[in-house]
Design a protein around this motif. Structure first.
Motif, PDB file in Angstrom:
ATOM      1  N   SER A  43     -34.223  11.324  56.219  1.00  0.00           N
ATOM      2  CA  SER A  43     -33.227  11.141  55.158  1.00  0.00           C
ATOM      3  C   SER A  43     -33.858  10.866  53.795  1.00  0.00           C
ATOM      4  N   ALA A  44     -35.173  10.664  53.737  1.00  0.00           N
ATOM      5  CA  ALA A  44     -35.831  10.417  52.452  1.00  0.00           C
ATOM      6  C   ALA A  44     -35.666  11.631  51.536  1.00  0.00           C
ATOM      7  N   ARG A  45     -35.591  11.377  50.258  1.00  0.00           N
ATOM      8  CA  ARG A  45     -35.506  12.455  49.277  1.00  0.00           C
ATOM      9  C   ARG A  45     -36.537  12.234  48.178  1.00  0.00           C
ATOM     10  N   GLY A  46     -36.855  13.288  47.463  1.00  0.00           N
ATOM     11  CA  GLY A  46     -37.974  13.272  46.538  1.00  0.00           C
ATOM     12  C   GLY A  46     -37.756  12.400  45.318  1.00  0.00           C
ATOM     13  N   ALA A  47     -38.857  12.092  44.642  1.00  0.00           N
ATOM     14  CA  ALA A  47     -38.799  11.271  43.442  1.00  0.00           C
ATOM     15  C   ALA A  47     -39.999  11.568  42.552  1.00  0.00           C
ATOM     16  N   ILE A  48     -39.805  11.329  41.252  1.00  0.00           N
ATOM     17  CA  ILE A  48     -40.909  11.302  40.296  1.00  0.00           C
ATOM     18  C   ILE A  48     -40.972   9.871  39.794  1.00  0.00           C
ATOM     19  N   VAL A  49     -42.096   9.211  40.038  1.00  0.00           N
ATOM     20  CA  VAL A  49     -42.233   7.786  39.770  1.00  0.00           C
ATOM     21  C   VAL A  49     -43.258   7.576  38.663  1.00  0.00           C
ATOM     22  N   GLY A  50     -42.922   6.703  37.700  1.00  0.00           N
ATOM     23  CA  GLY A  50     -43.898   6.300  36.693  1.00  0.00           C
ATOM     24  C   GLY A  50     -43.933   7.161  35.452  1.00  0.00           C
ATOM     25  N   ILE A  51     -42.838   7.843  35.129  1.00  0.00           N
ATOM     26  CA  ILE A  51     -42.833   8.657  33.905  1.00  0.00           C
ATOM     27  C   ILE A  51     -42.687   7.750  32.686  1.00  0.00           C
ATOM     28  N   THR A  52     -43.273   8.181  31.576  1.00  0.00           N
ATOM     29  CA  THR A  52     -43.176   7.491  30.291  1.00  0.00           C
ATOM     30  C   THR A  52     -42.760   8.507  29.230  1.00  0.00           C
ATOM     31  N   ARG A  53     -42.583   8.042  28.015  1.00  0.00           N
ATOM     32  CA  ARG A  53     -42.218   8.944  26.906  1.00  0.00           C
ATOM     33  C   ARG A  53     -43.296   9.999  26.686  1.00  0.00           C
ATOM     34  N   GLY A  54     -44.518   9.680  27.076  1.00  0.00           N
ATOM     35  CA  GLY A  54     -45.613  10.615  26.853  1.00  0.00           C
ATOM     36  C   GLY A  54     -45.840  11.600  27.988  1.00  0.00           C
ATOM     37  N   THR A  55     -45.058  11.504  29.078  1.00  0.00           N
ATOM     38  CA  THR A  55     -45.233  12.410  30.219  1.00  0.00           C
ATOM     39  C   THR A  55     -44.881  13.835  29.820  1.00  0.00           C
TER      40      THR A  55
END
Length: 500
Positions: free
Chosen positions: A360-372
Motif C-alpha cells: 500500500s506504500a506510495r511514492g514520495a519526493i522528500v527534502g525539496i527546497t526552493r533551489g531544487t
C-alpha cells in the motif's frame, strides 16, 4: 562439424532468437512482439499458439540472418518467462485456455485465503504466497472449470510453463518435461527433493497427472521434430528460466556470486551453491545452476520500480526527452551541488517490494527546497534505483551470512554510467557490467553449447563473459552512511504499516 547454437528467449512482451557461434559471438538475431490480452482489470493473458508460431518463424529468420545453413545448428537453448503457464490437450496439442501470464492477479483472493499457510509453503517450495506464481492461478482455473480438473486427473490434459509448452510443440508431443528452475516457480515443487510436492498439490487441488517430468536444465531434454525449425531434428540441449539464465550468462555460478538485471524492475539473484537458504526477509529461495549446469540454489529479490522510474521522468514529468539523457542531467545536478542528501525520490508507485513488502506504500519526493531543480529530481530518481538494489543485497547478505564481493549487472539501465558508478559507491563494492547485454539468451546458449560439446568444459565459458566494464567504489564510508541514513528516513515516510 556444426558449432552454432540457437538461443530462444521467449519473454513477456516478445520473443528473441539468436544464433551464437563457438566463440560466443551473436551471428544472427530476430525479434517480434507478442500480443497482450487484458480481459479484465488485473488479468493478463497470451495466445499460446502465437508464442509457438513466433518461436518457429523467428528461429528461421535468425538462421537466415546468420547466413548459415540450418544444418550448422548443433543444438537449441530455451529460456523463458518463468511463471506464465498453458493448459492443453495431450492428444491434440490444442490449448484449452489462453496462457495466464505471471503478471496476472486473478488469484489474489485465493492467496489471501491461503495466507496462514505461508510458512509451510516457504518451507516446501521456497516461495511466498502470491499470484505471481503459477500454482494459485492454476487452482483458480481448475475451480472455475471443474471439468478441466476431471480431465487432468484422467491424464487427458497437460499443464506447463512456457518452456514445457514449447518443448512439447517442437517435439510434436514426444516430450512432456520441465526443468528445475521453471518448476521451482510454480508453488508446487519441493525444492529440497527436486520433485512435485504432494502436500502442495493437495492444497491447490492439482492432479499430478497434469504435470510434466522435472529434469535438470542441462540436457539434452528433447529433439525438435523434423519440419519444425529445420528439415532435420535438432537437440533441445538446455531449458532454463530467464533470471536463472541471466545468472548463468553472467558467469555467477559459485556460492556468493550475484547479479542484478535492471529492467522495468530489477531482479537480483545470489547463488547459494548446494545450500538451500531459507529467507528471514521474505526473499525467495529458488533453483539455480552450478558451473557445469548442475542443480544449485539461489536467493531472489525483486525491486518493483527501476527502469519504470526513468520512464516516469520521461513520460510523466517530461524532465528528459530520452532515457539516455538522465546520465547528463544527473551529472549536472551533482556538479552544481555535491550534497546528495536532498532530495530523495522513493518510487513506490506500486508499493514497496523486497525487503520492505508494503503493497500500500506510495511514492514520495522528500527534502525539496526552493533551489531544487529538475536535474536534481532526475539524479535522485537514478539514485533511488541503486538504493533499492542495495536494500535487497543487504537482505541477501543477512540471510546467507556471506558478504557479496561484487555485483554483476545487466539490462538496459546498465548503459547509464552515472547509475552504475553510484551503485558501486552506495554498495561499497565493485559493479561488473556485462560485456554482452543479452545475458539471458547467452546463458541458455552457453548451457546448451556445454551440453552438446561446443564447449568442452565450463572453463571455456570464461572467455565469453570476460571483458566486462568494472565500476569501482569511490565514495568515502562517512558519506555513504550519511546518504543511507537519509534514504532510510525517506522510505520510512511512505510506509503504511509499522516498521519492525
Amino acid at each position: 562439424m556444426p558449432e552454432m547454437i540457437l538461443a530462444i528467449d521467449q519473454g513477456t512482451t516478445g520473443t528473441t532468437v539468436f544464433v551464437v557461434d563457438g566463440r560466443g559471438r551473436i551471428r544472427g538475431r530476430a525479434y517480434a512482439e507478442i500480443r497482450q490480452y487484458y480481459p479484465k482489470p488485473g488479468w493478463v493473458e497470451h495466445d499460446p499458439e502465437e508464442i509457438y508460431r513466433s518461436v518457429v518463424a523467428l528461429s528461421k529468420k535468425a538462421i537466415a540472418a546468420a547466413k548459415v545453413p540450418a544444418a550448422a545448428i548443433a543444438g537449441i537453448g530455451i529460456t523463458n518467462q518463468r511463471e506464465t503457464f498453458v493448459v492443453w490437450e495431450r492428444s491434440s496439442g490444442r490449448p484449452i485456455y489462453r496462457a495466464i501470464v505471471w503478471q496476472c492477479r486473478r488469484s489474489a483472493a485465493i492467496c489471501d485465503a491461503l495466507r496462514e499457510r505461508e510458512p509451510e509453503v516457504a518451507r516446501r517450495t521456497g516461495l511466498v504466497i502470491d499470484p505471481y506464481f503459477s500454482g494459485t492461478k492454476l487452482k483458480w482455473l481448475l475451480d472455475q472449470k471443474p471439468e478441466i480438473r476431471k480431465r487432468g486427473g484422467r491424464g487427458e490434459l497437460c499443464f506447463g510453463t512456457i518452456d514445457t509448452w514449447l518443448v512439447h510443440k517442437l517435439s510434436r508431443g514426444a516430450e512432456f518435461v520441465t526443468d528445475y528452475t521453471n518448476a521451482s516457480r510454480t508453488m508446487m515443487f519441493n525444492l529440497a527433493r527436486g520433485e512435485w510436492d504432494d502436500e502442495m498439490l493437495a492444497m491447490l487441488g492439482v492432479p499430478r497427472e497434469m504435470l510434466p517430468r522435472p529434469a535438470s536444465s542441462r540436457g539434452p531434454l528433447a529433439e525438435t521434430a523434423p519440419g519444425t525449425i529445420a528439415a532435420h531434428a535438432i537437440p533441445i540441449a538446455a531449458v532454463i528460466g530467464d533470471q536463472q539464465s541471466a545468472l548463468y550468462g553472467q558467469g555467477a555460478v559459485a556460492a556468493g556470486d550475484s547479479k542484478a538485471t535492471y529492467g522495468t524492475g530489477a531482479f537480483l539473484l545470489m547463488n547459494t551453491g548446494d545450500r538451500i537458504v531459507p529467507s528471514k526477509n521474505r526473499l525467495l529461495t529458488t533453483a539455480a545452476l552450478g558451473p557445469a549446469g548442475e542443480p544449485a540454489y539461489a536467493l531472489e529479490g525483486s525491486v518493483f520500480i527501476a527502469g519504470a522510474a526513468v520512464q516516469w521522468l520521461r513520460d510523466g514529468l517530461k524532465l528528459v526527452r530520452r532515457a539516455a539523457d538522465t546520465d547528463g542531467q544527473a551529472r549536472a545536478s551533482l556538479a552544481k551541488n555535491k550534497d546528495r542528501t536532498h532530495p530523495y525520490v522513493v518510487p513506490a508507485f506500486v508499493g514497496l517490494g523486497a525487503p520492505h513488502w508494503d503493497a500500500s506504500a506510495r511514492g514520495a519526493i522528500v527534502g525539496i527546497t526552493r533551489g531544487t531543480t529538475g536535474a536534481d529530481i532526475v539524479r535522485a530518481t537514478l539514485d533511488s534505483i541503486a538504493y533499492q538494489v542495495r536494500d535487497v543485497i543487504v537482505a541477501m547478505e543477512s540471510d546467507t551470512g556471506r558478504p557479496m564481493s561484487e555485483l554483476r549487472a545487466d539490462g538496459g539501465a546498465t548503459a547509464n554510467r552515472y547509475l552504475m558508478q553510484f551503485q558501486a559507491d552506495i554498495l561499497g563494492k565493485p559493479v561488473r557490467r556485462a560485456k554482452i547485454a543479452e545475458t539471458t539468451a547467452m546463458g541458455a546458449a552457453m548451457l546448451a553449447g556445454l551440453a552438446i560439446g561446443v564447449w568442452k568444459s565450463p572453463d571455456e565459458l570464461h572467455a565469453i563473459v570476460e571483458g566486462a566494464k568494472v565500476f569501482n567504489p569511490e565514495m568515502q564510508t562517512a558519506e555513504r552512511e550519511q546518504l543511507l541514513a537519509g534514504w532510510r528516513d525517506a522510505v520510512a515516510r511512505v510506509f503504511t504499516k509499522p516498521s519492525d
